[in-house]
Write a protein that holds these residues in place. Structure first.
Motif, PDB file in Angstrom:
ATOM      1  N   ASP A 162       0.831  -1.200   0.000  1.00 46.89           N
ATOM      2  CA  ASP A 162       0.000   0.000   0.000  1.00 46.89           C
ATOM      3  C   ASP A 162       0.867   1.252   0.000  1.00 46.89           C
ATOM      4  O   ASP A 162       2.102   1.176  -0.007  1.00 46.89           O
ATOM      5  CB  ASP A 162      -0.995  -0.009   1.159  1.00 46.89           C
ATOM      6  N   ASN A 163       0.235   2.412  -0.011  1.00 45.20           N
ATOM      7  CA  ASN A 163       0.961   3.677  -0.105  1.00 45.20           C
ATOM      8  C   ASN A 163       1.709   4.044   1.164  1.00 45.20           C
ATOM      9  O   ASN A 163       2.398   5.057   1.202  1.00 45.20           O
ATOM     10  CB  ASN A 163      -0.004   4.807  -0.474  1.00 45.20           C
ATOM     11  N   ASN A 164       1.586   3.209   2.217  1.00 48.16           N
ATOM     12  CA  ASN A 164       2.369   3.413   3.438  1.00 48.16           C
ATOM     13  C   ASN A 164       3.377   2.289   3.655  1.00 48.16           C
ATOM     14  O   ASN A 164       3.829   2.060   4.769  1.00 48.16           O
ATOM     15  CB  ASN A 164       1.442   3.526   4.651  1.00 48.16           C
ATOM     16  N   ALA A 165       3.698   1.561   2.591  1.00 45.79           N
ATOM     17  CA  ALA A 165       4.721   0.509   2.592  1.00 45.79           C
ATOM     18  C   ALA A 165       4.333  -0.711   3.406  1.00 45.79           C
ATOM     19  O   ALA A 165       5.197  -1.482   3.812  1.00 45.79           O
ATOM     20  CB  ALA A 165       6.068   1.067   3.083  1.00 45.79           C
ATOM     21  N   ALA A 166       3.049  -0.911   3.665  1.00 45.76           N
ATOM     22  CA  ALA A 166       2.600  -2.121   4.347  1.00 45.76           C
ATOM     23  C   ALA A 166       2.340  -3.212   3.310  1.00 45.76           C
ATOM     24  O   ALA A 166       1.920  -2.932   2.181  1.00 45.76           O
ATOM     25  CB  ALA A 166       1.342  -1.853   5.152  1.00 45.76           C
ATOM     26  N   LEU A 167       2.574  -4.467   3.707  1.00 44.10           N
ATOM     27  CA  LEU A 167       2.475  -5.601   2.798  1.00 44.10           C
ATOM     28  C   LEU A 167       1.482  -6.626   3.315  1.00 44.10           C
ATOM     29  O   LEU A 167       1.336  -6.810   4.523  1.00 44.10           O
ATOM     30  CB  LEU A 167       3.841  -6.290   2.632  1.00 44.10           C
ATOM     31  N   ARG A 168       0.806  -7.306   2.408  1.00 46.37           N
ATOM     32  CA  ARG A 168       0.005  -8.478   2.737  1.00 46.37           C
ATOM     33  C   ARG A 168       0.112  -9.456   1.573  1.00 46.37           C
ATOM     34  O   ARG A 168       0.294  -9.049   0.416  1.00 46.37           O
ATOM     35  CB  ARG A 168      -1.459  -8.121   2.983  1.00 46.37           C
TER      36      ARG A 168
END
Length: 595
Positions: A579-585
């Motif tokens: 996502d745009n905050n560098a979080a991953l799933r």
């Protein structure tokens, strides 16, 4: 750590246990020297490398549960905005779905989490911590665990006697989890549970170190719990039995020393011994006094339902109310007519003043009437001021704003007949209504005191107890103007309250959906063109900026719906979204290519 299918990391800085991987068999695991990555061998012969959620690094890759449908877009979030969460489960034993509503624009909701409970257990309830950072999920009929979900990351911890983070495999903790309460500082989760010796003990789970402590360990059974405002003391109401003889008991535990500081069989004066547990435990603001109702059992006469006060320092119990001098049972009254019953609920206004809602029977010349009142009780001067003479108040809920309270109103012969919900200010012995709304339950103030949320029922109810899965409306009342807003969940299913969650303080990681498994036929007998589908992925509070498709750890494609060439056999492909905050799933899809 490594073992069967799971990898955990202990964050020393924040003192928390985080689950990194929960899939298949983990043969080995290694943490990089700088602490930013974990490598492990998977059961398919692959070498996997993932990022860690340690400070300064990206949020964790975590198991988000089953696939989710994309929710509608929620309103833009403001700084310091709190959202109100609710949960539903359809069918019983199916995935639990937790959604959040913006109280400033309650026309839409955002999906937070959707996950199955272990063994597909049905849901009992869910409860948010006071700071909005954690959600405790409790299953029904299986008391061996409760699940903690961290709102910031989606990380899930199962508090269980047979697993991480503590081990009660000797069977000393049997379940169920009951009377679950968060400490005001949101660091401790207390509950009661049956034990192997047949009693109900008090347990506390400490989020700081992942430990579980049995505080009581005595012959008494504890049922009702209340944390002191400073989170230093935990009070419990229960019953101590010797053979067939039982007496009510009040206990106070000091968390710092993990010990009893008060264990009291209250002195009831000339009253008969109370056989059922004390209830409605309410702490004074400075954590010294505890007031409680002698018994909340509806079958007990009013003379055993007075309000009592326990001094924690002196260990002394005294009686506060004296309504039962005028309460009696007329011979001609039918059995179901509850004229002998009294009902009290209270809240502390300051260190020496209690606001009390009371319903009681009173004899008047030639008749017997039921009175409902709201009273201000001054302990220093032993005086009472009637604030309202036409109704009582229950589920007193003090706001973070001084002198502001919310409560359920009731009047008439039954103290459990719901008439509405009010916000009121109390000053100089005067109660002033600020706002009112339809009847409801589960009253909860937002942590900033700006909004009162509560749940509504589609049909009149005489009690808020045992009402799980019966809410169909959420109400939001502004504490300044009293303006009421309403939200109706779109699921057309009964829901229950979770509480306030602090979404804007964190980034909610995206949800990856790699699409359904596929079986395709190789056009030339060796290879097939396969269209992958990640369009079901979404980010509830931002935007997905990258879709990466991996097989055996190697990038094979990018984009939402790329076409890839696959040979004969089974292919397990992992979609990772950023996502745009560098979080991953991540999520996986299995593609079987046949001749």
């Amino acid at each position: 750590m490594h073992g069967f299918g799971r990898i955990y990391i202990w964050d020393v800085t924040n003192e928390r246990l985080m689950r990194m991987v929960d899939d298949g068999v983990i043969f080995a695991a290694a943490l990089s020297p700088d602490g930013t990555r974990v490598a492990y061998g998977g059961y398919r012969g692959s070498l996997e490398v993932i990022d860690t959620p340690l400070p300064g690094n990206e949020p964790p890759v975590a198991d988000a549960g089953p696939d989710q449908t994309k929710p509608s877009t929620a309103s833009a979030q403001d700084a310091d905005q709190y959202y109100y969460a609710y949960v539903y489960q359809v069918p019983a034993g199916g995935p639990i779905v937790i959604k959040a509503v913006n109280p400033n624009a309650p026309t839409d909701s955002m999906l937070l989490y959707s996950t199955n409970l272990p063994d597909h257990a049905p849901l009992e309830s869910a409860l948010a911590s006071p700071d909005g950072r954690w959600i405790a999920v409790i299953p029904r009929s299986r008391g061996e665990y409760l699940r903690l979900i961290e709102v910031a990351t989606g990380q899930m911890l199962d508090v269980s006697y047979h697993g991480i983070p503590f081990d009660f495999s000797d069977g000393s903790l049997l379940g169920q989890f009951e009377s679950i309460v968060w400490s005001p500082n949101s660091q401790l989760l207390a509950f009661t549970s049956f034990t192997s010796d047949g009693t109900v003990d008090v347990f506390v789970y400490n989020l700081a170190d992942g430990t579980l402590t049995n505080l009581s360990q005595d012959a008494a059974s504890q049922y009702t719990l209340a944390w002191s405002p400073d989170s230093a003391y935990l009070a419990s109401g229960g019953v101590a039995c010797d053979g067939d003889e039982c007496d009510a008991q009040i206990d106070i535990f000091e968390w710092a020393t993990r010990s009893h500081v008060v264990s009291q069989h209250p002195a009831w004066g000339t009253y008969p011994a109370i056989k059922t547990m004390p209830c409605q435990l309410r702490w004074s603001l400075e954590s010294r006094y505890l007031n409680f109702v002698a018994s909340c059992d509806g079958t007990i006469p009013a003379l055993e339902k007075e309000l009592f006060l326990l001094d924690r320092i002196q260990g002394r119990v005294s009686r506060l109310t004296n309504y039962t001098q005028t309460a009696y049972q007329p011979p001609e009254a039918p059995v179901e007519y509850p004229v002998r019953l009294a009902w009290y609920d209270s809240v502390w206004y300051d260190t020496h003043t209690i606001l009390l809602g009371a319903t009681y029977g009173q004899e008047v010349p030639g008749d017997y009437v039921i009175r409902s009142q709201i009273i201000e009780y001054d302990l220093l001067n032993d005086s009472q001021t009637i604030l309202r003479s036409d109704m009582t108040a229950e589920e007193w809920t003090p706001s973070p704003v001084q002198n502001l309270f919310a409560f359920r109103t009731a009047s008439g012969y039954s103290p459990r007949t719901r008439h509405g919900v009010e916000i009121a200010n109390v000053a100089a012995g005067v109660l002033t209504t600020i706002g009112s709304g339809p009847a409801g339950c589960d009253l909860a103030w937002s942590p900033d005191g700006a909004t009162l949320a509560y749940t509504g029922r589609g049909q009149p109810m005489r009690s808020c107890y045992y009402s799980y899965y019966s809410a169909d409306t959420l109400y939001f009342m502004d504490s300044l103007t009293g303006q009421l807003a309403q939200y109706t969940p779109v699921e057309m299913e009964p829901v229950q309250a979770v509480g306030w969650v602090a979404l804007t303080a964190f980034n909610v990681p995206p949800t990856a959906n790699a699409g359904p498994d596929q079986t395709v036929t190789a056009a030339d007998g060796e290879f097939a063109q396969v269209l992958l589908d990640g369009s079901g992925s979404f980010d509830s509070d931002g935007t997905i900026i990258n879709y990466g498709w991996y097989e055996n750890g190697e990038l094979i494609a990018s984009g939402v719906s790329p076409e890839v060439t696959l040979g004969l056999g089974e292919h397990i492909i992992t979609l990772t979204v950023d996502d745009n905050n560098a979080a991953l799933r991540s999520d996986t899809v299995t593609v079987l290519v046949t001749e």
